[in-house]
Design a protein around this motif. Structure first.
Motif, PDB file in Angstrom:
ATOM      1  N   ALA A 111      49.415   3.011  62.491  1.00 40.89           N
ATOM      2  CA  ALA A 111      48.962   4.069  63.804  1.00 40.89           C
ATOM      3  C   ALA A 111      48.818   5.572  63.050  1.00 40.89           C
ATOM      4  O   ALA A 111      47.896   6.225  63.428  1.00 40.89           O
ATOM      5  CB  ALA A 111      50.519   4.345  64.535  1.00 40.89           C
ATOM      6  N   GLY A 112      49.268   5.988  61.744  1.00 42.24           N
ATOM      7  CA  GLY A 112      49.265   7.175  61.413  1.00 42.24           C
ATOM      8  C   GLY A 112      48.013   6.997  60.843  1.00 42.24           C
ATOM      9  O   GLY A 112      46.917   7.978  60.780  1.00 42.24           O
ATOM     10  N   GLN A 113      47.507   5.964  60.101  1.00 45.78           N
ATOM     11  CA  GLN A 113      46.155   6.035  59.678  1.00 45.78           C
ATOM     12  C   GLN A 113      45.037   6.054  60.634  1.00 45.78           C
ATOM     13  O   GLN A 113      43.899   6.575  60.551  1.00 45.78           O
ATOM     14  CB  GLN A 113      45.973   4.661  58.760  1.00 45.78           C
ATOM     15  N   ALA A 114      45.224   5.289  61.717  1.00 45.86           N
ATOM     16  CA  ALA A 114      44.468   5.290  62.833  1.00 45.86           C
ATOM     17  C   ALA A 114      44.053   6.675  63.212  1.00 45.86           C
ATOM     18  O   ALA A 114      43.026   7.329  63.508  1.00 45.86           O
ATOM     19  CB  ALA A 114      44.743   4.436  63.925  1.00 45.86           C
ATOM     20  N   SER A 115      45.109   7.517  63.630  1.00 45.96           N
ATOM     21  CA  SER A 115      45.055   8.893  64.135  1.00 45.96           C
ATOM     22  C   SER A 115      44.384   9.774  63.050  1.00 45.96           C
ATOM     23  O   SER A 115      43.321  10.437  63.327  1.00 45.96           O
ATOM     24  CB  SER A 115      46.286   9.383  64.314  1.00 45.96           C
ATOM     25  N   MET A 116      44.341   9.486  61.897  1.00 43.16           N
ATOM     26  CA  MET A 116      43.772  10.342  60.813  1.00 43.16           C
ATOM     27  C   MET A 116      42.234  10.136  60.714  1.00 43.16           C
ATOM     28  O   MET A 116      41.260  10.880  60.826  1.00 43.16           O
ATOM     29  CB  MET A 116      44.355   9.980  59.292  1.00 43.16           C
ATOM     30  N   PHE A 117      41.756   8.829  60.888  1.00 41.63           N
ATOM     31  CA  PHE A 117      40.480   8.133  61.022  1.00 41.63           C
ATOM     32  C   PHE A 117      39.768   8.734  62.255  1.00 41.63           C
ATOM     33  O   PHE A 117      38.788   9.166  61.980  1.00 41.63           O
ATOM     34  CB  PHE A 117      40.671   6.747  60.801  1.00 41.63           C
ATOM     35  N   LEU A 118      40.411   8.426  63.260  1.00 40.85           N
ATOM     36  CA  LEU A 118      39.913   8.642  64.867  1.00 40.85           C
ATOM     37  C   LEU A 118      39.619  10.467  64.937  1.00 40.85           C
ATOM     38  O   LEU A 118      38.745  10.553  65.464  1.00 40.85           O
ATOM     39  CB  LEU A 118      40.891   8.229  65.831  1.00 40.85           C
ATOM     40  N   SER A 119      40.500  11.283  64.157  1.00 45.75           N
ATOM     41  CA  SER A 119      40.396  12.578  64.380  1.00 45.75           C
ATOM     42  C   SER A 119      39.114  13.061  63.811  1.00 45.75           C
ATOM     43  O   SER A 119      38.693  13.897  64.107  1.00 45.75           O
ATOM     44  CB  SER A 119      41.514  13.330  63.378  1.00 45.75           C
ATOM     45  N   ARG A 120      38.378  12.327  63.043  1.00 52.74           N
ATOM     46  CA  ARG A 120      36.870  12.390  62.696  1.00 52.74           C
ATOM     47  C   ARG A 120      36.160  11.897  63.549  1.00 52.74           C
ATOM     48  O   ARG A 120      34.990  12.431  63.442  1.00 52.74           O
ATOM     49  CB  ARG A 120      36.842  11.610  61.315  1.00 52.74           C
ATOM     50  N   HIS A 121      36.310  11.308  64.590  1.00 55.69           N
ATOM     51  CA  HIS A 121      35.221  10.640  65.533  1.00 55.69           C
ATOM     52  C   HIS A 121      35.621  11.236  66.941  1.00 55.69           C
ATOM     53  O   HIS A 121      34.610  11.385  67.747  1.00 55.69           O
ATOM     54  CB  HIS A 121      35.451   9.168  65.486  1.00 55.69           C
ATOM     55  N   ALA A 122      36.925  11.525  67.257  1.00 54.16           N
ATOM     56  CA  ALA A 122      37.106  12.036  68.778  1.00 54.16           C
ATOM     57  C   ALA A 122      37.461  13.617  68.663  1.00 54.16           C
ATOM     58  O   ALA A 122      37.767  14.112  67.375  1.00 54.16           O
ATOM     59  CB  ALA A 122      38.405  11.354  68.957  1.00 54.16           C
ATOM     60  N   ARG A 123      37.333  13.928  69.877  1.00 57.43           N
ATOM     61  CA  ARG A 123      37.401  15.510  69.968  1.00 57.43           C
ATOM     62  C   ARG A 123      39.064  15.753  69.893  1.00 57.43           C
ATOM     63  O   ARG A 123      39.341  16.806  69.380  1.00 57.43           O
ATOM     64  CB  ARG A 123      37.186  15.788  71.355  1.00 57.43           C
ATOM     65  N   ARG A 124      39.727  15.007  70.319  1.00 52.92           N
ATOM     66  CA  ARG A 124      41.280  15.318  70.109  1.00 52.92           C
ATOM     67  C   ARG A 124      41.941  13.709  70.233  1.00 52.92           C
ATOM     68  O   ARG A 124      41.522  12.855  70.912  1.00 52.92           O
ATOM     69  CB  ARG A 124      41.833  15.988  70.968  1.00 52.92           C
ATOM     70  N   VAL A 125      42.927  13.630  69.432  1.00 51.35           N
ATOM     71  CA  VAL A 125      43.890  12.684  69.248  1.00 51.35           C
ATOM     72  C   VAL A 125      45.173  12.656  69.547  1.00 51.35           C
ATOM     73  O   VAL A 125      45.770  13.671  69.296  1.00 51.35           O
ATOM     74  CB  VAL A 125      44.101  11.795  67.695  1.00 51.35           C
ATOM     75  N   HIS A 126      45.504  12.095  70.706  1.00 51.04           N
ATOM     76  CA  HIS A 126      46.947  12.282  71.258  1.00 51.04           C
ATOM     77  C   HIS A 126      47.769  10.978  70.424  1.00 51.04           C
ATOM     78  O   HIS A 126      47.532   9.859  70.817  1.00 51.04           O
ATOM     79  CB  HIS A 126      46.868  12.165  72.675  1.00 51.04           C
ATOM     80  N   HIS A 127      48.500  11.438  69.379  1.00 54.13           N
ATOM     81  CA  HIS A 127      49.313  10.447  68.919  1.00 54.13           C
ATOM     82  C   HIS A 127      50.617  10.108  69.428  1.00 54.13           C
ATOM     83  O   HIS A 127      51.455  11.164  69.488  1.00 54.13           O
ATOM     84  CB  HIS A 127      49.675  10.713  67.422  1.00 54.13           C
ATOM     85  N   VAL A 128      50.790   9.113  70.243  1.00 59.82           N
ATOM     86  CA  VAL A 128      52.155   9.074  71.208  1.00 59.82           C
ATOM     87  C   VAL A 128      52.857   8.063  70.617  1.00 59.82           C
ATOM     88  O   VAL A 128      52.827   6.926  70.041  1.00 59.82           O
ATOM     89  CB  VAL A 128      51.554   8.513  72.518  1.00 59.82           C
ATOM     90  N   TYR A 129      54.242   8.530  70.387  1.00 62.23           N
ATOM     91  CA  TYR A 129      55.561   7.579  70.053  1.00 62.23           C
ATOM     92  C   TYR A 129      56.590   7.719  70.705  1.00 62.23           C
ATOM     93  O   TYR A 129      57.165   8.936  71.020  1.00 62.23           O
ATOM     94  CB  TYR A 129      55.737   7.867  68.429  1.00 62.23           C
ATOM     95  N   ARG A 130      57.151   6.762  70.920  1.00 60.08           N
ATOM     96  CA  ARG A 130      58.336   6.658  71.989  1.00 60.08           C
ATOM     97  C   ARG A 130      59.699   7.018  71.198  1.00 60.08           C
ATOM     98  O   ARG A 130      60.695   7.441  71.770  1.00 60.08           O
ATOM     99  CB  ARG A 130      58.803   5.057  72.489  1.00 60.08           C
ATOM    100  N   GLY A 131      59.671   6.716  69.944  1.00 64.86           N
ATOM    101  CA  GLY A 131      60.988   7.533  69.076  1.00 64.86           C
ATOM    102  C   GLY A 131      60.980   8.901  69.057  1.00 64.86           C
ATOM    103  O   GLY A 131      59.917   9.695  69.307  1.00 64.86           O
ATOM    104  N   SER A 132      62.137   9.696  68.435  1.00 65.89           N
ATOM    105  CA  SER A 132      62.128  11.114  68.541  1.00 65.89           C
ATOM    106  C   SER A 132      61.298  11.705  67.320  1.00 65.89           C
ATOM    107  O   SER A 132      61.484  12.772  67.189  1.00 65.89           O
ATOM    108  CB  SER A 132      63.685  11.587  68.467  1.00 65.89           C
TER     109      SER A 132
END
Ligand SMILES: Cc1cc2nc3c(=O)[nH]c(=O)nc-3n(C[C@H](O)[C@H](O)[C@H](O)COP(=O)(O)OP(=O)(O)OC[C@H]3O[C@@H](n4cnc5c(N)ncnc54)[C@H](O)[C@@H]3O)c2cc1C
Length: 551
Positions: free
Chosen positions: A381-402
């Motif tokens: 998930a972390g890698q996906a957010s890093m990668f997608l931050s270069r293609h998307a205007r904004r990445v909402h990284h959502v996690y159910r844990g604290s």
């Protein structure tokens, strides 16, 4: 790490010197050619390697209207491609352009040369791999998908083609170019998705398997007897087992449901694999592994899904979804794990049309500068957010844990926190999906039950995986979550032997395994020693009848 174009060209099209030609002569027959002689034709499987001794030969792309010359070659140059070693059918034809002489080496002889003559091996394998890469890079008109972007059927075909590095282009149904491409076929059939293969064949709503067949990707494994080793699944674990098995002299057959590379093949950048300090894409790693497995003579074939495993007369039978069977004296289960779904009622409607389970270049195309959601707390998930931050205007990284500390590597957490267009949401879940043909928005429910609707174009679900074990017999011991148990506690004579002697399990599918590329590769490599021991201890058995193996 992409190779500069000029170096790739040099690697792809070397000229053999006299010594190298002589080395290949031992594996070839010589043929005198006249202009127009066909040395191999489109659709031929196990077509020969053609080495030009005298005169000129041409590689032609056949089409309805006229043949197109892709490459002309003279003395010391050769025609051949990776597919010739795997039984893939020829995409192009090879004809003599002038009177001359050529060496023809059949696929099995080329394999033998690669195995036994290191100078020839390096040159051919490097050239074959570079040729495949060039083919992938050039937008090829020989395979065209026509349909509506982001629909599930288009995406399934694109995923199959991309993951298998098969060149293709996509034309939207509304594009005027469609009329030209479909002109030779008259009135197009009422299908949602059409595929034109080499300008000569039209497929209506094909599945990936039907497309593979039309492309000639079908391998025929002519089993005269059981393979020493059957590997099911060609992610990092299965691929490693195939490479080590074949390189250590075991006749090895490997199959995969989708593509070589497994989950790792969907990763945009693997940064913690030894030897790649600046990271390597999963697709690239898988391709290198595939070339290596083929080089050592392993028979790798996709897409073939194992549907059952049984023992018969001291051998193992793997039944496949096409009705064929493979026979092995031992089996390595390396079917890994499948992404977990979000568990929302209308998720299926958006799968492939806004919900994705991987974040590669393919999915990045659908971000289109919009906002996206990544769900999950692990490294993927972390890698996906890093990668997608270069293609998307904004990445909402959502996690159910604290917090992410318990599930993600520290280096990734630090990076996520530093990227300005990544917003971290903790104690949060995606609870609703909105859209029509494609996903448009989601509801995020926070820790206090507070809800917020966010306009997004994609959700990337990176929330873990379940083992792919539904094809295994009930008698094979598994843990409560379905992962295959191995080792002493189930009576296995090695760490990777299952409760049934001769059947081994490696990688993510194995209970208690570390879910990482390196450990999957390690287990796949090490298991071969145990396979050897098992084969030595069990006397060779008579092969049961029949062996109908179209793989
Ligand atoms: C997006 C992403 C990023 C990741 N990044 C990293 C990373 O940076 N570093 C790291 O160490 N790990 C990473 N991982 C984890 C790593 O990829 C896995 O641990 C590894 O791929 C497991 O390898 P495997 O061979 O055991 O199984 P898999 O990779 O799951 O491969 C299993 C294969 O079996 C095939 N298969 C399944 N069922 C059948 C069947 N019935 N018949 C035939 N074939 C079948 C599947 O198609 C698949 O190709 C990542 C995972 C993902 C999803």
């Amino acid at each position: 790490m992409s190779i500069p174009a000029d170096i790739l060209q040099r690697q792809a099209f070397p000229v053999l010197d006299d010594e190298q030609i002589d080395a290949l002569r031992a594996f070839s027959t010589e043929k005198v050619t006249q202009p127009g002689d066909v040395l191999f034709e489109v659709g031929d499987s196990f077509y020969p390697l053609v080495v030009v001794l005298e005169g000129r030969t041409r590689i032609l792309e056949r089409s309805e209207s006229a043949d197109r010359v892709i490459k002309e070659s003279g003395r010391g140059e050769f025609h051949g491609e990776l597919g010739m070693l795997t039984g893939q059918r020829a995409f192009a034809a090879c004809v003599a352009a002038t009177p001359g002489r050529v060496l023809l080496a059949q696929a099995a002889a080329v394999q033998e040369a690669i195995r036994t003559v290191p100078e020839v091996s390096d040159l051919l394998v490097t050239a074959f791999a570079a040729r495949r890469q060039i083919l992938m890079q050039s937008a090829s008109a020989s395979l065209t998908i026509i349909g509506v972007e982001e629909t599930a059927s288009v995406r399934a075909l694109q995923e199959f083609l991309d993951r298998n590095r098969i060149p293709h282009r996509f034309i939207a149904r509304v594009d005027p170019a469609v009329t030209v491409v479909l002109a030779p076929f008259g009135y197009p059939p009422p299908a949602q998705t059409l595929v034109v293969v080499r300008g000569t064949r039209l497929l209506a709503d094909p599945t990936p398997i039907e497309l593979a067949r039309a492309l000639g990707l079908d391998l025929v494994v002519d089993q005269e007897g059981p393979a020493d080793l059957l590997v099911v699944g060609t992610g990092p674990a299965g691929l490693a087992a195939a490479v080590y098995g074949a390189s250590e002299g075991l006749s090895t057959v490997a199959i995969d449901n989708l593509a070589i590379g497994g989950q790792a093949g969907t990763s945009s950048r693997i940064e913690n694999y030894l030897g790649f300090p600046s990271g390597i894409s999963g697709g690239e790693l898988a391709f290198r592994g595939e070339v290596q497995a083929i080089k050592f003579g392993a028979r790798v074939t996709v897409p073939r899904r194992a549907t059952r495993l049984e023992e018969r007369d001291g051998c193992f039978i793997v039944g496949m979804d096409d009705g064929g069977e493979l026979l092995g004296r031992s089996v390595v289960i390396a079917t890994g794990a499948r992404y977990r779904r979000l568990g929302l009622p209308n998720q299926e409607q958006f799968e492939g049309a806004g919900i994705y389970y991987a974040a590669t270049d393919l999915e990045a195309r659908f971000c289109g500068g919009n906002e996206v959601v990544v769900v999950g707390g692990g490294n993927s998930a972390g890698q996906a957010s890093m990668f997608l931050s270069r293609h998307a205007r904004r990445v909402h990284h959502v996690y159910r844990g604290s917090g992410l500390q318990a599930s993600m590597s520290d280096y990734l957490i630090a990076r996520l926190q530093r990227v300005p267009n990544i917003k971290l949401w903790f104690g949060t879940n995606v609870t609703e999906l909105f859209g029509d043909e494609a996903l448009k928005a989601v509801t995020l429910r926070g820790p206090q039950g507070n809800k917020v609707r966010v306009q997004i174009s994609a959700v990337f679900a990176m929330i873990g995986a379940d083992p792919c074990t539904d094809w295994l017999p009930g008698s094979l011991e598994r843990d409560a979550k379905g992962f295959v148990r191995t080792g002493q506690e189930v009576g296995g004579s090695s760490s990777y032997e299952t409760s049934i002697p001769g059947i081994f399990a490696v990688g993510d599918v194995r209970a208690t395994s570390v879910k990482r590329v390196a450990s999957a590769v390690g287990e796949g490599s090490v298991v071969v020693q145990a396979v050897h021991r098992y084969l030595q201890e069990t006397s060779p058995t008579v092969a049961p009848e029949p062996i109908s193996a179209s793989a």
